[in-house]
Design a protein around this motif. Sequence first.
Motif, PDB file in Angstrom:
ATOM      1  N   ILE A 193       0.868  -1.183   0.000  1.00  0.00           N
ATOM      2  CA  ILE A 193       0.000   0.000   0.000  1.00  0.00           C
ATOM      3  C   ILE A 193       0.899   1.226   0.000  1.00  0.00           C
ATOM      4  O   ILE A 193       1.750   1.387   0.878  1.00  0.00           O
ATOM      5  CB  ILE A 193      -0.937   0.025   1.221  1.00  0.00           C
ATOM      6  CG1 ILE A 193      -1.838  -1.219   1.227  1.00  0.00           C
ATOM      7  CG2 ILE A 193      -1.786   1.297   1.216  1.00  0.00           C
ATOM      8  CD1 ILE A 193      -2.777  -1.288   2.415  1.00  0.00           C
ATOM      9  N   ALA A 194       0.723   2.067  -0.986  1.00  0.00           N
ATOM     10  CA  ALA A 194       1.562   3.258  -1.145  1.00  0.00           C
ATOM     11  C   ALA A 194       0.701   4.391  -1.688  1.00  0.00           C
ATOM     12  O   ALA A 194      -0.392   4.163  -2.221  1.00  0.00           O
ATOM     13  CB  ALA A 194       2.732   2.956  -2.086  1.00  0.00           C
ATOM     14  N   PRO A 195       1.169   5.629  -1.559  1.00  0.00           N
ATOM     15  CA  PRO A 195       0.347   6.782  -1.948  1.00  0.00           C
ATOM     16  C   PRO A 195      -0.094   6.746  -3.404  1.00  0.00           C
ATOM     17  O   PRO A 195       0.696   6.440  -4.302  1.00  0.00           O
ATOM     18  CB  PRO A 195       1.269   7.974  -1.675  1.00  0.00           C
ATOM     19  CG  PRO A 195       2.221   7.493  -0.635  1.00  0.00           C
ATOM     20  CD  PRO A 195       2.444   6.050  -0.937  1.00  0.00           C
ATOM     21  N   SER A 196      -1.349   7.077  -3.614  1.00  0.00           N
ATOM     22  CA  SER A 196      -1.894   7.178  -4.965  1.00  0.00           C
ATOM     23  C   SER A 196      -1.713   8.586  -5.533  1.00  0.00           C
ATOM     24  O   SER A 196      -2.031   8.822  -6.694  1.00  0.00           O
ATOM     25  CB  SER A 196      -3.380   6.820  -4.952  1.00  0.00           C
ATOM     26  OG  SER A 196      -4.103   7.694  -4.096  1.00  0.00           O
ATOM     27  N   GLN A 197      -1.227   9.500  -4.709  1.00  0.00           N
ATOM     28  CA  GLN A 197      -0.947  10.866  -5.155  1.00  0.00           C
ATOM     29  C   GLN A 197       0.509  11.194  -4.869  1.00  0.00           C
ATOM     30  O   GLN A 197       1.137  10.586  -3.996  1.00  0.00           O
ATOM     31  CB  GLN A 197      -1.847  11.867  -4.415  1.00  0.00           C
ATOM     32  CG  GLN A 197      -3.340  11.666  -4.633  1.00  0.00           C
ATOM     33  CD  GLN A 197      -4.168  12.674  -3.843  1.00  0.00           C
ATOM     34  OE1 GLN A 197      -3.709  13.774  -3.525  1.00  0.00           O
ATOM     35  NE2 GLN A 197      -5.394  12.301  -3.523  1.00  0.00           N
ATOM     36  N   ARG A 198       1.021  12.170  -5.581  1.00  0.00           N
ATOM     37  CA  ARG A 198       2.409  12.576  -5.364  1.00  0.00           C
ATOM     38  C   ARG A 198       2.509  13.405  -4.088  1.00  0.00           C
ATOM     39  O   ARG A 198       1.884  14.458  -3.967  1.00  0.00           O
ATOM     40  CB  ARG A 198       2.914  13.391  -6.564  1.00  0.00           C
ATOM     41  CG  ARG A 198       3.226  12.546  -7.789  1.00  0.00           C
ATOM     42  CD  ARG A 198       3.680  13.412  -8.957  1.00  0.00           C
ATOM     43  NE  ARG A 198       4.750  14.320  -8.591  1.00  0.00           N
ATOM     44  CZ  ARG A 198       6.044  13.974  -8.518  1.00  0.00           C
ATOM     45  NH1 ARG A 198       6.401  12.719  -8.771  1.00  0.00           N
ATOM     46  NH2 ARG A 198       6.954  14.852  -8.206  1.00  0.00           N
ATOM     47  N   LEU A 199       3.295  12.902  -3.135  1.00  0.00           N
ATOM     48  CA  LEU A 199       3.427  13.609  -1.862  1.00  0.00           C
ATOM     49  C   LEU A 199       4.193  14.913  -2.025  1.00  0.00           C
ATOM     50  O   LEU A 199       4.012  15.844  -1.227  1.00  0.00           O
ATOM     51  CB  LEU A 199       4.110  12.711  -0.832  1.00  0.00           C
ATOM     52  CG  LEU A 199       3.412  11.384  -0.520  1.00  0.00           C
ATOM     53  CD1 LEU A 199       3.989  10.751   0.738  1.00  0.00           C
ATOM     54  CD2 LEU A 199       1.903  11.553  -0.377  1.00  0.00           C
ATOM     55  N   ASP A 200       5.038  15.000  -3.057  1.00  0.00           N
ATOM     56  CA  ASP A 200       5.718  16.277  -3.331  1.00  0.00           C
ATOM     57  C   ASP A 200       4.697  17.370  -3.624  1.00  0.00           C
ATOM     58  O   ASP A 200       4.838  18.520  -3.167  1.00  0.00           O
ATOM     59  CB  ASP A 200       6.658  16.134  -4.527  1.00  0.00           C
ATOM     60  CG  ASP A 200       7.819  15.194  -4.258  1.00  0.00           C
ATOM     61  OD1 ASP A 200       7.862  14.611  -3.156  1.00  0.00           O
ATOM     62  OD2 ASP A 200       8.667  15.029  -5.147  1.00  0.00           O
ATOM     63  N   ASP A 201       3.655  17.024  -4.403  1.00  0.00           N
ATOM     64  CA  ASP A 201       2.636  18.019  -4.744  1.00  0.00           C
ATOM     65  C   ASP A 201       1.831  18.429  -3.519  1.00  0.00           C
ATOM     66  O   ASP A 201       1.448  19.594  -3.380  1.00  0.00           O
ATOM     67  CB  ASP A 201       1.706  17.453  -5.819  1.00  0.00           C
ATOM     68  CG  ASP A 201       2.420  17.215  -7.145  1.00  0.00           C
ATOM     69  OD1 ASP A 201       3.516  17.788  -7.331  1.00  0.00           O
ATOM     70  OD2 ASP A 201       1.901  16.447  -7.976  1.00  0.00           O
ATOM     71  N   ILE A 202       1.550  17.457  -2.635  1.00  0.00           N
ATOM     72  CA  ILE A 202       0.833  17.794  -1.398  1.00  0.00           C
ATOM     73  C   ILE A 202       1.702  18.711  -0.537  1.00  0.00           C
ATOM     74  O   ILE A 202       1.215  19.691   0.041  1.00  0.00           O
ATOM     75  CB  ILE A 202       0.456  16.509  -0.638  1.00  0.00           C
ATOM     76  CG1 ILE A 202      -0.508  15.669  -1.480  1.00  0.00           C
ATOM     77  CG2 ILE A 202      -0.172  16.849   0.712  1.00  0.00           C
ATOM     78  CD1 ILE A 202      -0.872  14.344  -0.854  1.00  0.00           C
ATOM     79  N   ALA A 203       3.000  18.398  -0.450  1.00  0.00           N
ATOM     80  CA  ALA A 203       3.904  19.239   0.330  1.00  0.00           C
ATOM     81  C   ALA A 203       3.953  20.661  -0.225  1.00  0.00           C
ATOM     82  O   ALA A 203       4.033  21.634   0.535  1.00  0.00           O
ATOM     83  CB  ALA A 203       5.300  18.630   0.342  1.00  0.00           C
ATOM     84  N   ALA A 204       3.892  20.786  -1.551  1.00  0.00           N
ATOM     85  CA  ALA A 204       3.939  22.116  -2.168  1.00  0.00           C
ATOM     86  C   ALA A 204       2.788  22.991  -1.680  1.00  0.00           C
ATOM     87  O   ALA A 204       2.952  24.204  -1.514  1.00  0.00           O
ATOM     88  CB  ALA A 204       3.900  21.982  -3.690  1.00  0.00           C
ATOM     89  N   ARG A 205       1.641  22.370  -1.425  1.00  0.00           N
ATOM     90  CA  ARG A 205       0.482  23.143  -0.959  1.00  0.00           C
ATOM     91  C   ARG A 205       0.646  23.611   0.484  1.00  0.00           C
ATOM     92  O   ARG A 205      -0.077  24.499   0.933  1.00  0.00           O
ATOM     93  CB  ARG A 205      -0.792  22.294  -1.075  1.00  0.00           C
ATOM     94  CG  ARG A 205      -1.143  21.917  -2.494  1.00  0.00           C
ATOM     95  CD  ARG A 205      -2.595  21.482  -2.606  1.00  0.00           C
ATOM     96  NE  ARG A 205      -2.865  20.215  -1.931  1.00  0.00           N
ATOM     97  CZ  ARG A 205      -2.791  19.030  -2.517  1.00  0.00           C
ATOM     98  NH1 ARG A 205      -2.400  18.951  -3.791  1.00  0.00           N
ATOM     99  NH2 ARG A 205      -3.075  17.928  -1.866  1.00  0.00           N
ATOM    100  N   HIS A 206       1.574  22.990   1.221  1.00  0.00           N
ATOM    101  CA  HIS A 206       1.674  23.276   2.660  1.00  0.00           C
ATOM    102  C   HIS A 206       3.023  23.853   3.067  1.00  0.00           C
ATOM    103  O   HIS A 206       3.300  23.961   4.267  1.00  0.00           O
ATOM    104  CB  HIS A 206       1.423  21.985   3.450  1.00  0.00           C
ATOM    105  CG  HIS A 206       0.047  21.431   3.299  1.00  0.00           C
ATOM    106  ND1 HIS A 206      -1.059  22.021   3.881  1.00  0.00           N
ATOM    107  CD2 HIS A 206      -0.413  20.355   2.611  1.00  0.00           C
ATOM    108  CE1 HIS A 206      -2.143  21.320   3.582  1.00  0.00           C
ATOM    109  NE2 HIS A 206      -1.775  20.306   2.799  1.00  0.00           N
TER     110      HIS A 206
END
Length: 403
Positions: A318-331
């Motif tokens: 089980i691994a992220p279905s979204q790019r965590l880099d992009d989520i980090a960019a928002r925060h």
Amino acid sequence: MYDTPLTGLILSGGGARAAYQVGVLQAIAQLRRSHASDTALRRNPFGVICGTSAGAVNAAALACNADHFDAAVDAVAEVWHNFSADQVYRADSLGVIRSGAQWLTMLSIGWVIARWRRARPRSLLDNSPLAELLERLVPLERLPRLLTKRHLQALAVTASGYNSGEHLTFFQAAGPVDPWVRTQRVAVQAPLTHRHLLASSAIPFVFPAMELELEGRTGWYGDGSMRQTAPISPAIHLGAQRVLIIGAGRLQEPPGRHVQNTGYPSLAQIAGHALSSIFLDSLATDVERLQRINRTLALLPEEVRMGTSLRPVDALVIAPSQRLDDIAARHQGALPAPVRALLRGAGVSGQGADARGAALASYLLFEAPYTQELMALGRADTLARRDEVLAFFRWRGRSAAPA
């Protein structure tokens, strides 16, 4: 009291990205309560728990409360849900100046002055607050009793030896286990301490290495993701017959977005790329190796399989279905102001579509807005694969409405 077949849990490294693991575990606990039989509910679902870097902290927290799985998950989730960077590293102006500013000065032409003053900054950030958090979150004094009562078969955490150049797996087990030795990989059976966890989670350059004693000699150890060529191996050596692997990126996320070439890459871009290679690539390679071995063994006649030391291992990834880099960019704006100022010199800036250096920030964003979104993604990804999870654990003991 551990399950049969013996199930291993593998938690990879990734700094703040490890919040995703906690969301996955929350969803697994939810599905377990809804669908597991009464007998399964009385057992710890993971007899072998292995962790690396931030995953080692999560792993140890679960292992030290293996007699109450749901409560253990809740306790870890409470920390990650309300996280702030100052629980992991000094994020105040004075702390950042004492560690990061001096360290960057030493790397520049000012290293001569720093050397003259006998200043020896060891890392970009001072992670002394993490030691205090471990005292509250990881009661390692409970571990021997839990192993004796067979609530747990084994706990393993990994580290990288700066002196020896070897990758080490430190473990405690309920029964006798022959330590294994492979090329540049060594297993050591020893009582685990918070110093082992600090060593395992010492992201290179970012957090300071830890000094540990091994076979009567001391040495310096850093993040367990470095030189980790076979992340799944410790769980197999410790007896796991099936493994749940929780990654922190790249395994199942969509392809990377194209970033316009704006000139020579910044230090943050290079550092983020290097950290992703350290934390993410070896796990993806090892999963592919495991799947290839399973397929090969399935093609062999039974009498041939019996003659080899290899055995198939059921694995759920089980691994992220979204790019965590992009989520980090928002925060990125959630980082403490002194830390943002420090990282700005390395090329971390902006937020959202204008963010730069998000890959590096994704490992350091121990802030609730980011960790909560990662936890929510972990829960959603796991519940979206509900049938696979139930089949993996064989939780069909009771009927219930969908989670």
